[in-house]
Write a protein that holds these residues in place. Structure first.
Motif, PDB file in Angstrom:
ATOM      1  N   THR A 282       9.510  -7.728  -8.322  1.00 21.18           N
ATOM      2  CA  THR A 282       8.206  -8.439  -7.913  1.00 21.18           C
ATOM      3  C   THR A 282       7.082  -7.619  -7.902  1.00 21.18           C
ATOM      4  O   THR A 282       6.979  -6.549  -7.263  1.00 21.18           O
ATOM      5  CB  THR A 282       8.335  -9.233  -6.709  1.00 21.18           C
ATOM      6  N   LEU A 283       5.894  -7.881  -8.710  1.00 19.50           N
ATOM      7  CA  LEU A 283       4.711  -7.248  -8.590  1.00 19.50           C
ATOM      8  C   LEU A 283       3.743  -7.617  -7.502  1.00 19.50           C
ATOM      9  O   LEU A 283       3.396  -8.841  -7.354  1.00 19.50           O
ATOM     10  CB  LEU A 283       3.871  -7.803 -10.046  1.00 19.50           C
ATOM     11  N   ILE A 284       3.381  -6.687  -6.805  1.00 20.81           N
ATOM     12  CA  ILE A 284       2.475  -6.619  -5.409  1.00 20.81           C
ATOM     13  C   ILE A 284       1.452  -5.898  -5.871  1.00 20.81           C
ATOM     14  O   ILE A 284       1.464  -4.689  -5.796  1.00 20.81           O
ATOM     15  CB  ILE A 284       3.245  -6.535  -4.229  1.00 20.81           C
ATOM     16  N   SER A 285       0.307  -6.630  -6.051  1.00 20.51           N
ATOM     17  CA  SER A 285      -1.152  -5.996  -6.133  1.00 20.51           C
ATOM     18  C   SER A 285      -2.254  -5.847  -5.153  1.00 20.51           C
ATOM     19  O   SER A 285      -2.365  -7.062  -4.577  1.00 20.51           O
ATOM     20  CB  SER A 285      -1.701  -6.578  -7.446  1.00 20.51           C
ATOM     21  N   HIS A 286      -2.498  -4.628  -4.723  1.00 20.12           N
ATOM     22  CA  HIS A 286      -3.776  -4.416  -4.083  1.00 20.12           C
ATOM     23  C   HIS A 286      -5.019  -4.649  -4.857  1.00 20.12           C
ATOM     24  O   HIS A 286      -5.377  -3.879  -5.514  1.00 20.12           O
ATOM     25  CB  HIS A 286      -3.663  -2.758  -3.262  1.00 20.12           C
ATOM     26  N   LEU A 287      -5.721  -5.659  -4.286  1.00 21.00           N
ATOM     27  CA  LEU A 287      -6.939  -6.011  -5.357  1.00 21.00           C
ATOM     28  C   LEU A 287      -8.241  -5.264  -4.427  1.00 21.00           C
ATOM     29  O   LEU A 287      -7.948  -4.561  -3.710  1.00 21.00           O
ATOM     30  CB  LEU A 287      -7.402  -7.372  -5.135  1.00 21.00           C
ATOM     31  N   PRO A 288      -9.345  -5.200  -5.140  1.00 21.17           N
ATOM     32  CA  PRO A 288     -10.279  -4.393  -4.653  1.00 21.17           C
ATOM     33  C   PRO A 288     -10.547  -4.345  -3.251  1.00 21.17           C
ATOM     34  O   PRO A 288     -10.299  -5.195  -2.469  1.00 21.17           O
ATOM     35  CB  PRO A 288     -11.464  -4.916  -5.268  1.00 21.17           C
TER      36      PRO A 288
END
Length: 270
Positions: free
Chosen positions: A180-186
């Motif tokens: 699963t893609l877990i992204s930390h945004l800005p």
């Protein structure tokens, strides 16, 4: 700038930038919690403004800033000009960020982060972290589900959505796997992404807590860790609860934005 959005007034344009259809024409735009305000030290306009034949009263310095609506794949780029272009740009960025933060916090109900399951609700038995999050539903729509992260079972962990913190009505769930893609945004936003969907926490420390909890679970899935025992769950909850308490303390000690503090800024050339 207003508490629920902003509008742009069309005025006379310098040569080469086109003519406004009417001096009083304006467009209104609503805030989105899934947005980022930031300054540009480089040139996001690829020399467009600097290549124009600008009136000499504007000087030759442009300071750019942007409002990025990343959930909508849209945004705005603005530029100040003149002898105090940098100062004006900083004022705009601070006021935009302040208004956006105030708007985002106003969408949340009052709540406290939780790491303990509800004794009378069996579906919460594997809870590690729970609290309200904003979820992007597309087309500018935002929902406010009560979200609950469950410890993994086999090769899957679960992010569950309820209507309220009583957890009586289930709205849906997302399965978290090793892929699963877990992204930390800005860093300056309260947002993160799970499996293509955007979520927004109440504060940046809450965002970091959710992101760390999700990542820790995914690391266990990547390493094929066995299903946690009751003793391990108790230990994990104690650790999450300690972090949540620190987040709550930092939120309580910080001064929340006040609507009265949000001031409209008018350019000296406006």
């Amino acid at each position: 700038i207003f508490t629920n959005g902003f509008f742009v007034v069309a005025g006379p344009s310098p040569d080469g930038l086109g003519q406004a259809s009417a001096p009083s024409l304006h467009q209104s735009f609503a805030w989105s919690p899934f947005a980022e305000v930031r300054s540009f030290e480089g040139d996001p306009l690829n020399g467009y403004l600097e290549g124009m034949d600008m009136p000499s009263t504007h000087g030759d310095r442009f300071c750019k800033f942007a409002l990025n609506l990343f959930a909508q794949s849209a945004g705005f780029v603005f530029a100040t000009c003149g002898s105090d272009a940098s100062g004006e740009r900083n004022s705009w960025v601070a006021s935009l960020a302040h208004a956006l933060q105030s708007f985002t916090k106003a969408l949340f109900p009052r709540f406290t982060l939780s790491a303990q399951p509800l004794p009378a609700v069996l579906s919460t038995a594997r809870r590690l972290l729970a609290g309200y999050l904003l979820r992007d539903e597309g087309r500018g729509m935002v929902s406010v589900p009560y979200c609950e992260l469950h410890a993994h079972e086999g090769e899957i962990a679960t992010l569950v959505f309820y209507e309220r913190e009583s957890c009586q009505r289930l709205l849906g769930r997302v399965y978290v796997t090793a892929a699963t893609l877990i992204s930390h945004l800005p860093d300056k936003t309260n947002c993160f992404q799970v499996d293509g969907a955007y979520y927004c926490a109440r504060t940046q420390p809450e965002k970091e807590l959710w992101y760390r909890a999700l990542n820790n679970i995914q690391v266990k899935l990547l390493n094929c860790a066995p299903m946690p025992t009751r003793s391990q769950l108790k230990h994990w909850r104690r650790s999450v609860a300690e972090c949540a308490a620190k987040v709550e303390e930092s939120r309580a000690s910080s001064s929340p934005p006040r609507v009265s503090d949000i001031k409209a800024i008018r350019s000296r050339n406006g």
